[in-house]
Motif scaffolding. Structure first.
Motif, short mmCIF file in Angstrom:
data_model
loop_
_atom_site.label_atom_id
_atom_site.label_comp_id
_atom_site.label_asym_id
_atom_site.label_seq_id
_atom_site.Cartn_x
_atom_site.Cartn_y
_atom_site.Cartn_z
N TYR A 37 97.03 34.56 6.13
CA TYR A 37 95.75 35.05 6.64
C TYR A 37 95.03 35.90 5.60
N GLU A 62 96.55 30.94 15.18
CA GLU A 62 95.67 31.48 16.21
C GLU A 62 94.74 32.56 15.64
N ALA A 63 95.30 33.45 14.83
CA ALA A 63 94.49 34.51 14.22
C ALA A 63 93.44 33.91 13.27
N GLN A 66 90.64 32.18 15.35
CA GLN A 66 89.75 33.16 15.97
C GLN A 66 88.76 33.71 14.95
N TYR A 67 89.25 34.05 13.78
CA TYR A 67 88.38 34.58 12.73
C TYR A 67 87.36 33.54 12.28
N GLN A 69 86.25 30.80 13.79
CA GLN A 69 85.28 30.42 14.81
C GLN A 69 84.19 31.48 14.96
N LYS A 70 84.53 32.73 14.70
CA LYS A 70 83.54 33.81 14.78
C LYS A 70 82.68 33.87 13.52
#
Length: 87
Positions: A37, A62-63, A66-67, A69-70
């Protein structure tokens, strides 16, 4: 030429990407490769990526998702291939 970022800690995936002989013939610059990450964040702060291939543990994935997609909602994100044919 498209710019690709690979985020993977899998030797199988890294080997498959390294077996691609001439990325330019496929329309890509050689991919930036990061293993986690934090490495992804560092690469994205310095380099543009048209696509991001991911193969990491589910919690890290998952982390990352999330990052991305934002912060990068229109960037192509996909699961990294494990063989040169899948790449």
């Amino acid at each position: 030429m498209y710019k690709l970022l690979l985020v993977s800690d899998s030797e199988e995936v890294l080997s498959a990407f390294n077996q691609i002989g001439n990325w330019e013939l496929l329309g890509f610059k050689p991919p930036h490769i990061r293993h986690d990450y934090d490495g992804m964040l560092d690469s994205l702060s310095k380099h543009h990526a048209d696509g991001i291939a991911i193969s990491v543990s589910p919690d890290v994935e998952e982390a990352i998702l999330q990052y991305l997609q934002k912060e990068y909602p229109v960037t192509s994100i996909f699961k990294a291939g494990k063989t040169p044919e899948e790449v």
